[in-house]
Design an enzyme around this catalytic site. Structure first.
Site, PDB file in Angstrom:
ATOM      1  N   HIS A  57      11.444  -9.040   0.168  1.00 16.14           N
ATOM      2  CA  HIS A  57      11.083  -7.618   0.069  1.00 16.14           C
ATOM      3  C   HIS A  57      12.328  -6.761   0.317  1.00 16.14           C
ATOM      4  O   HIS A  57      13.194  -7.129   1.117  1.00 16.14           O
ATOM      5  CB  HIS A  57      10.007  -7.287   1.111  1.00 16.14           C
ATOM      6  CG  HIS A  57       9.318  -5.991   0.876  1.00 16.14           C
ATOM      7  ND1 HIS A  57       9.844  -4.785   1.309  1.00 16.14           N
ATOM      8  CD2 HIS A  57       8.163  -5.690   0.227  1.00 16.14           C
ATOM      9  CE1 HIS A  57       9.033  -3.803   0.949  1.00 16.14           C
ATOM     10  NE2 HIS A  57       8.007  -4.318   0.295  1.00 16.14           N
ATOM     11  N   TYR A  60       2.998   4.709   0.738  1.00 17.11           N
ATOM     12  CA  TYR A  60       3.670   5.289   1.904  1.00 17.11           C
ATOM     13  C   TYR A  60       2.661   6.162   2.644  1.00 17.11           C
ATOM     14  O   TYR A  60       1.863   6.868   2.029  1.00 17.11           O
ATOM     15  CB  TYR A  60       4.856   6.141   1.469  1.00 17.11           C
ATOM     16  CG  TYR A  60       5.967   5.385   0.774  1.00 17.11           C
ATOM     17  CD1 TYR A  60       6.624   4.321   1.398  1.00 17.11           C
ATOM     18  CD2 TYR A  60       6.380   5.754  -0.508  1.00 17.11           C
ATOM     19  CE1 TYR A  60       7.657   3.644   0.767  1.00 17.11           C
ATOM     20  CE2 TYR A  60       7.419   5.082  -1.145  1.00 17.11           C
ATOM     21  CZ  TYR A  60       8.045   4.024  -0.512  1.00 17.11           C
ATOM     22  OH  TYR A  60       9.069   3.352  -1.145  1.00 17.11           O
ATOM     23  N   ASP A  96       0.858  -1.188   0.000  1.00 17.13           N
ATOM     24  CA  ASP A  96       0.000   0.000   0.000  1.00 17.13           C
ATOM     25  C   ASP A  96       0.888   1.230   0.000  1.00 17.13           C
ATOM     26  O   ASP A  96       2.101   1.132   0.196  1.00 17.13           O
ATOM     27  CB  ASP A  96      -0.992  -0.018   1.173  1.00 17.13           C
ATOM     28  CG  ASP A  96      -0.336   0.133   2.531  1.00 17.13           C
ATOM     29  OD1 ASP A  96       0.871  -0.157   2.651  1.00 17.13           O
ATOM     30  OD2 ASP A  96      -1.022   0.538   3.486  1.00 17.13           O
ATOM     31  N   PHE A 144       6.630   2.124  -4.473  1.00 24.25           N
ATOM     32  CA  PHE A 144       8.016   2.361  -4.054  1.00 24.25           C
ATOM     33  C   PHE A 144       8.543   3.761  -4.370  1.00 24.25           C
ATOM     34  O   PHE A 144       9.627   4.129  -3.946  1.00 24.25           O
ATOM     35  CB  PHE A 144       8.974   1.317  -4.650  1.00 24.25           C
ATOM     36  CG  PHE A 144       8.712  -0.082  -4.187  1.00 24.25           C
ATOM     37  CD1 PHE A 144       9.108  -0.495  -2.919  1.00 24.25           C
ATOM     38  CD2 PHE A 144       8.054  -1.000  -5.003  1.00 24.25           C
ATOM     39  CE1 PHE A 144       8.851  -1.784  -2.476  1.00 24.25           C
ATOM     40  CE2 PHE A 144       7.799  -2.288  -4.574  1.00 24.25           C
ATOM     41  CZ  PHE A 144       8.199  -2.695  -3.307  1.00 24.25           C
TER      42      PHE A 144
END
Length: 334
Positions: free
Chosen positions: A299, A179, A177, A190
C-alpha cells in the site's frame, strides 16, 4: 471640331457607363476582402468544454466536419473534455435529485437514484434491489439522520461509477474506504478535491509516478482526469462517518463493490487491476487472471510505501499492457 450639340450627346452617352463603373467597382472590392466569421462559427461551437447532448447536432453536419481537421492530440483532448463534461453532468443530476428530496422534507435519496451512469445501470441491473442493498440503504438513511457527517457528500457516493462508464473501463485501482476528514472524500479512491492537501498515500503515489513515468508532481490531488480516461478508482466501501475509519465497513458495501469487480471480470477482457495492500489484494479471488492482468504491491501509505510500493512501476506496466492489446494508454499526468 465637334459641334456643341455633338459634345453634349457624347457626354450624355458616357455618363451612364461611368456611373455604372462607380456603382459596381466598390462592390467588387467588398467581395474581395469580405471577412468569413460566419463560416468559421461552426468550428467554435465544438467547444471541448461543452456537455455532449442530443441537441449538439441540431445544426447538422457542419458541426461535425471541423473535428476531422483536428490533430491526434487535439482529438484526445477533445474526447477527454467530453468525458469530463459527462462526469460533471452525472454529478449534477445526482445533486438535483437530492435537492428535490430535501424540498420534500427528506434528508436522503435512495441509493438507486444516485447511480445514474447508463452503462453501469445496465451492467449492474437489479443489484441495488437485492436484500443486502436494501439493508445498506436503510443503514445509510439512519446515518444521515444522525449528528455525525457522512463522507463523501451524497451526490458523490457513486462518483467512481458515474465518472468512469462501464464500457470505458481499462484499469481498476482498488482502495479501502473514503478519507474521513472534512472535505477530503470525493467518491474516487485516493483522490481529494482541488484545494485540499493531498494525504500521505497520494503524495507517495505521485512520487512513484514521477520515478516511473516522469510525471511532474501536480499541485492538487484530484484524480478525475484518470477516472474519465478509464481508470476506475473504486473503494471497497463507499461511505464513512466523519473521523471514524471503517465505520461503514461490513454494512453492505462489500457485496456491492464485489459485484462491480466480478462484473468487470466476467464481461470484459484485458483490464489491468492494480491492487495495493492486503485489503485490495484479497479481491484478486474475484478476478479471472486468465482474462485480465493483476498487478500487486504494498500500500502507498506512509507505513508501507517503502516495503514494495516504491519501485513497483505499476503506471508504466499498465500502459505497456494496454498498448500491447492495442488500447490507448493512460495519460497519468494531472
Amino acid at each position: 471640331m465637334a459641334s456643341r450639340g455633338e459634345q453634349r450627346r457624347r457626354k450624355m452617352t458616357s455618363s451612364p457607363s461611368k456611373a455604372l463603373m462607380e456603382v459596381f467597382q466598390p462592390a467588387k472590392r467588398l467581395r474581395s476582402v469580405s471577412p468569413l466569421p460566419k463560416i468559421l462559427l461552426p468550428k467554435s461551437r465544438i467547444s471541448t468544454h461543452s456537455d455532449p447532448s442530443p441537441g449538439d447536432g441540431a445544426m447538422g453536419e457542419p458541426i461535425i466536419k471541423p473535428s476531422t481537421t483536428l490533430t491526434a492530440e487535439q482529438r484526445i483532448r477533445s474526447e477527454l473534455n467530453r468525458c469530463l463534461a459527462r462526469s460533471k453532468r452525472n454529478a449534477r443530476l445526482c445533486a438535483e435529485r437530492i435537492e428535490k428530496s430535501y424540498a420534500k422534507g427528506m434528508q436522503y435519496v435512495k441509493l438507486e437514484e444516485l447511480l445514474v451512469e447508463e452503462t453501469w445501470l445496465k451492467a449492474l441491473h437489479g443489484e441495488l434491489q437485492k436484500n443486502y442493498a436494501k439493508n445498506l440503504c436503510r443503514f445509510l438513511e439512519s446515518e444521515l439522520r444522525g449528528t455525525a457527517p457522512i463522507y463523501p457528500p451524497q451526490h458523490l457516493i457513486f462518483n467512481a461509477l458515474n465518472s468512469t462508464p462501464f464500457d470505458r473501463v481499462k484499469t481498476v485501482i482498488i482502495g479501502q474506504d473514503p478519507y474521513h476528514g472534512p472535505g477530503q472524500a470525493m467518491g474516487l479512491a485516493f483522490s481529494v478535491p482541488e484545494g485540499i492537501k493531498p494525504p500521505t498515500s497520494l503524495v507517495n503515489i505521485f512520487k512513484e509516478l514521477k520515478a516511473d513515468v516522469g510525471c511532474s508532481i501536480p499541485s492538487h490531488g484530484n484524480l478525475e482526469r484518470w477516472a474519465v480516461q478509464g481508470v476506475l478508482l473504486l473503494n471497497t466501501v463507499l461511505t464513512v462517518r466523519k473521523h471514524q475509519a471503517n465505520s461503514h465497513a461490513k454494512k453492505g458495501w462489500e457485496p456491492f463493490t464485489d459485484a462491480v469487480i466480478q462484473t468487470i471480470s466476467q464481461t470484459k477482457a484485458g483490464v489491468v487491476f492494480i491492487l495495493w495492500g492486503n485489503s485490495a489484494q484479497e479481491k484478486s479471488k474475484l478476478i479471472d487472471a486468465s482474462k485480465h492482468h493483476i498487478l500487486k504491491a504494498a500500500h502507498p501509505s506512509g507505513l508501507s510505501a517503502n516495503k514494495g510500493f516504491f519501485g513497483c512501476r505499476h503506471f508504466s506496466k499498465t500502459n505497456q499492457l494496454l498498448e500491447k492489446r492495442g488500447v490507448s494508454p493512460i495519460d497519468w499526468q494531472l
